[in-house]
Motif scaffolding. Sequence first.
Motif, short mmCIF file in Angstrom:
data_model
loop_
_atom_site.label_atom_id
_atom_site.label_comp_id
_atom_site.label_asym_id
_atom_site.label_seq_id
_atom_site.Cartn_x
_atom_site.Cartn_y
_atom_site.Cartn_z
N ALA A 25 0.83 -1.21 0.00
CA ALA A 25 0.00 0.00 0.00
C ALA A 25 0.87 1.26 0.00
N SER A 26 1.96 1.24 0.75
CA SER A 26 2.82 2.43 0.80
C SER A 26 3.54 2.64 -0.54
N ALA A 27 3.66 1.57 -1.33
CA ALA A 27 4.24 1.68 -2.66
C ALA A 27 3.18 1.94 -3.72
N GLY A 28 1.92 2.09 -3.29
CA GLY A 28 0.84 2.36 -4.23
C GLY A 28 0.41 1.14 -5.02
N ILE A 29 0.61 -0.05 -4.45
CA ILE A 29 0.28 -1.29 -5.14
C ILE A 29 -0.86 -1.99 -4.41
N PRO A 30 -2.06 -1.93 -4.99
CA PRO A 30 -3.19 -2.62 -4.37
C PRO A 30 -3.19 -4.11 -4.72
N LEU A 31 -3.34 -4.95 -3.74
CA LEU A 31 -3.41 -6.39 -3.98
C LEU A 31 -4.54 -6.94 -3.11
N PRO A 32 -5.80 -6.73 -3.54
CA PRO A 32 -6.94 -7.07 -2.71
C PRO A 32 -7.09 -8.56 -2.40
N SER A 33 -6.52 -9.42 -3.22
CA SER A 33 -6.64 -10.87 -3.00
C SER A 33 -5.60 -11.41 -2.02
N LEU A 34 -4.72 -10.56 -1.53
CA LEU A 34 -3.67 -10.99 -0.60
C LEU A 34 -4.27 -11.58 0.66
N GLY A 35 -3.80 -12.76 1.06
CA GLY A 35 -4.31 -13.40 2.27
C GLY A 35 -3.63 -14.74 2.50
N LEU A 36 -4.14 -15.49 3.44
CA LEU A 36 -3.60 -16.82 3.73
C LEU A 36 -4.36 -17.87 2.92
N ASP A 37 -3.64 -18.85 2.43
CA ASP A 37 -4.24 -19.95 1.69
C ASP A 37 -4.93 -20.88 2.70
N VAL A 38 -6.24 -20.97 2.64
CA VAL A 38 -6.99 -21.71 3.65
C VAL A 38 -6.70 -23.21 3.62
N VAL A 39 -6.35 -23.75 2.48
CA VAL A 39 -6.04 -25.19 2.40
C VAL A 39 -4.82 -25.52 3.25
N THR A 40 -3.81 -24.65 3.24
CA THR A 40 -2.60 -24.92 4.02
C THR A 40 -2.83 -24.72 5.52
N LEU A 41 -3.89 -24.01 5.88
CA LEU A 41 -4.22 -23.84 7.29
C LEU A 41 -4.86 -25.10 7.86
N ALA A 42 -5.40 -25.95 6.98
CA ALA A 42 -6.09 -27.16 7.42
C ALA A 42 -5.13 -28.32 7.71
N ALA A 43 -3.86 -28.17 7.36
CA ALA A 43 -2.89 -29.23 7.63
C ALA A 43 -2.72 -29.40 9.14
N ASP A 44 -2.19 -30.53 9.53
CA ASP A 44 -1.97 -30.79 10.96
C ASP A 44 -0.51 -31.17 11.17
#
Length: 78
Positions: A28-47
């Motif tokens: 954002a400080s570089a003026g680059i919007p990346l609205p889809s940025l986030g955590l991959d939910v599939v990798t959160l489901a690993a144990d």
Amino acid sequence: MKEDITKASTGTIGAAQEAVAELREALASAGIPLPSLGLDVVTLAADPPRPLVELGCCTVETARLLAAAVLPREESRS
């Protein structure tokens, strides 16, 4: 034992969320919007969870902004 794994998992996910927030702020400080940025939910489901940061889709303009931000400037290539 299970409690230790749960605490470690929570810490790992928390660290990943912090990394996403830091990257979002830097972009954002570089003026680059990346609205889809986030955590991959599939990798959160690993144990245990092994979170990956998902950059997501972006426009051609945003892709060019990212490339310009990552590539060294012409002045410093000498």
